[in-house]
Design an enzyme around this catalytic site. Structure first.
Site, PDB file in Angstrom:
ATOM      1  N   GLU A  32      -0.513  33.840  61.515  1.00  0.00           N
ATOM      2  CA  GLU A  32      -1.258  32.695  60.978  1.00  0.00           C
ATOM      3  C   GLU A  32      -2.312  32.196  61.976  1.00  0.00           C
ATOM      4  O   GLU A  32      -2.416  30.994  62.250  1.00  0.00           O
ATOM      5  CB  GLU A  32      -0.315  31.564  60.539  1.00  0.00           C
ATOM      6  N   ASP A  42       6.767  37.415  61.829  1.00  0.00           N
ATOM      7  CA  ASP A  42       7.402  36.516  60.876  1.00  0.00           C
ATOM      8  C   ASP A  42       7.764  37.388  59.685  1.00  0.00           C
ATOM      9  O   ASP A  42       6.904  37.730  58.872  1.00  0.00           O
ATOM     10  CB  ASP A  42       6.428  35.398  60.490  1.00  0.00           C
ATOM     11  N   ASN A  80       9.875  36.641  57.376  1.00  0.00           N
ATOM     12  CA  ASN A  80      10.299  35.800  56.250  1.00  0.00           C
ATOM     13  C   ASN A  80      11.647  36.254  55.691  1.00  0.00           C
ATOM     14  O   ASN A  80      11.861  36.254  54.469  1.00  0.00           O
ATOM     15  CB  ASN A  80       9.220  35.773  55.163  1.00  0.00           C
TER      16      ASN A  80
END
Ligand code: 4LC
Length: 592
Positions: free
Chosen positions: A332, A479, A481
């Site tokens: 991000e 990440d 998730n």
């Protein structure tokens, strides 16, 4: 965002960037007369057809663009012509008597036409020399009485900017762009507003030097004062014209203790080889942090100012620099953060950055590595959906996924990317590392989609390691998730997942896409399975990992996570003392 953009054209100062009187210090200048000599800056690069000659002619600074192939004679003629024009303009309405006839005008002009000569040593450079060859460093241009020392391609600042938010106790890293120079050979002087007379006046005050060096951390004593940075670009041999910028506002008070302060007591020095300090961190993209949905629904407990990009950048830069990492895998990362703030900041701390933007998005993945420890051998970034659709490597997987058009469609729609770089130890070039970095699909019910994504990623990593760089150890950060009880975690850590795993129906029967998968890596989560790596109001869970090759590495140290009290002292993340909704994973891996 304004600022000086380094374009193909000549670099010129812009708003906020103040070029000081062009004064060079390129060693002793012989003779008292020479000391008074002005400077003509010549910018001449082989990729462009023109060159630029910048000099003070009469009252104004001129930037003459001439063809590189043009003869010196013609260029000197233009300089003479320009000077006459400048003089005529300056003289108009003052002392110059208006000519009464064309003949008189010409007589006046020719009478004042200055001799314009370019000397190399004592000899004039022949008029038929092409400009590109004629305008060499150290040549002397004589225009009438005035002599200019030619500086060809001197170190030049084309960009110098300070962040919009400056906090006491947080490192302040200017964004700079140089031509013909580098930051490590440039001089940086920081000055503070001397305050004193007249309240509120703002401008025109005195400035006191407070520090030198590229990064400056203002102290509480600087709160309320504006700062100025004076930078003189250098290339290791000489210095170019100094440039100054003033901060837009004063230094503000910091937030007090931050969530990473206690962690940084364990991350003092970057470890020596064979140790490698890895960080994986979803830093929360500004494009998500500042949406209506984020402010009102995802992070209602976080004051809006703490969600602003510049505020969070202060925290992120202090946090990341204080971990003294070797390799940082970030998710991000806004494109603008990479180019304007985080990239320049980590550059100042000795990192080289690689950025991979997601398709059709404004954020992506960034991998930074310590430039004094590693060299970059190669990069193998992919968009997972594109690889699945068009790389023969994934043909078998594509066929299996195609059994459920809905799943296929979902996977192909995602812009999920995998960033891969192969690094080489500078100390022992036989030692290589393959570093993967990814950010998988986010939906809580997207376990099936993530399984397909990770299968693509492993096939790709397998090709890079087995085929291109055999026996290169893998570190796979990101990440994912996926919680530790997910099918994905099982697949990564066990090397296989069966067709009857419940995650193949994570979004119901209609999205079933059962298949058995294997991968050849022996991976372990280096930081274990912490209670959470993502802590927002509505969800807490472990979604981020640093997966390491168990055969090649052992964990030497895991930097402890912040305590639950530290994480929840402002209810949840992000907060005024923590810039992201995720927590950084940090570990030292020892190469066996
Ligand atoms: C976001 C989020 C997603 C991890 N996670 C779970 N629910 C979520 C809802 C939102 C993350 C979630 O912040 N984003 C949408 O795009 C972004 C951002 C990207 O990461 C965004 C766009 C606009 C505005 C705000 C954000 C979640 C809850 N339980 C889970 C279990 C698993 C995986 C995910 C979740 C498992 N296993």
């Amino acid at each position: 965002m304004c600022g000086l953009v380094g374009s193909a054209a000549r670099p010129l100062p812009s708003a906020g960037l103040q070029r000081l009187a062009t004064r060079f210090s390129s060693g002793p200048v012989p003779g008292a007369a020479a000391a008074a000599m002005q400077t003509a800056v010549v910018r001449c690069v082989p990729t462009e057809s023109k060159l630029t000659i910048s000099l003070q002619l009469g009252p104004s600074q001129r930037h003459l663009q001439r063809q590189q192939s043009e003869s010196l004679r013609t260029a000197l003629g233009r300089i003479a012509h320009n000077l006459l024009k400048a003089q005529a303009k300056a003289g108009k309405g003052r002392r110059a008597a208006q000519p009464e006839s064309p003949a008189q005008a010409q007589a006046q002009a020719s009478a004042s036409a200055p001799p314009v000569v370019l000397y190399r040593g004592d000899e004039p450079v022949p008029g038929d020399t092409p400009n590109a060859e004629a305008w060499q460093d150290g040549a002397v241009l004589q225009v009438g009485e005035t002599r200019y020392r030619v500086e060809r391609n001197p170190p030049t600042l084309t960009q110098l900017r300070l962040p919009g938010s400056i906090l006491a106790g947080f490192p302040l890293c200017p964004r700079l762009e140089l031509e013909f120079g580098d930051a490590s050979h440039s001089r940086f002087e920081w000055l503070k507003e001397a305050g004193g007379e007249g309240e509120g006046g703002g401008g025109g005050g005195d400035w006191q030097p407070v520090a030198e060096g590229r990064v400056f951390t203002p102290s509480n004593g600087h709160i309320g004062l504006r700062l100025k940075l004076r930078c003189q670009p250098g290339d290791g041999r000489r210095f170019g014209a100094a440039v100054e910028v003033e901060s837009g506002g004063p230094v503000e008070a910091g937030p007090g203790p931050c969530s990473f302060d206690s962690r940084q007591r364990f991350s003092g020095q970057a470890p020596e080889e064979p140790l490698h300090r890895l960080v994986s961190y979803n830093i929360l993209a500004d494009v998500y942090a500042q949406t209506e949905f984020s402010r009102n629904t995802l992070y209602p407990y976080c004051p809006p100012y703490a969600l602003e990009a510049q505020y969070r950048q202060n925290l992120i830069q202090k946090e990341l620099s204080g971990y003294n990492a070797d390799i940082l895998c970030l998710q991000e990362v806004d494109k603008s953060a990479f180019t304007d703030s985080l990239g320049p900041a980590l550059d100042a701390f000795g990192f080289r950055g690689l950025f991979r933007m997601k398709e059709k998005q404004h954020e992506g993945l960034a991998t930074f590595f310590r430039a004094s420890k590693y060299g970059l051998i190669s990069q193998h970034d992919v968009t997972l959906s594109q690889a699945l659709a068009s790389d023969p490597l994934h043909q078998e997987l594509l066929e299996k996924v195609s059994s459920n058009p809905c799943v296929k469609e979902k996977v192909l729609q995602r812009s999920t990317t995998l960033q891969v770089c192969v690094l080489q130890s500078l100390k022992d070039p036989s030692k290589k590392l393959c570093v993967g970095n990814t950010h998988l699909y986010w939906h809580p019910k997207g376990g099936n989609i993530r399984l397909v994504q990770i299968a693509i990623a492993f096939r790709h990593l397998e090709r890079v390691t087995a085929e291109m760089y055999p026996d290169t150890p893998v570190i796979f950060c990101g990440d994912f998730n996926s919680t530790p009880n997910s099918g994905l975690y099982e697949f990564v850590t066990k090397g296989h997942i069966s067709a009857d795993h419940p995650d193949w129906t994570s979004n119901g029967e209609e999205e079933r896409c059962s298949m058995s998968l294997t991968h050849p890596f022996k991976l372990k989560s280096a930081c274990g399975e912490p209670a959470y790596t993502n802590y927002v109001g509505g969800f807490q869970g472990c979604l981020d990992y640093i997966f390491m090759d168990m055969n090649m590495f052992e964990v030497s140290q895991v930097i402890p996570f912040p305590s639950h009290e530290e994480v929840t002292c402002h209810l949840a993340l992000p907060s005024v003392s923590h810039p992201s909704d995720h927590i950084a994973l940090i570990c030292d891996l020892k190469c066996k």
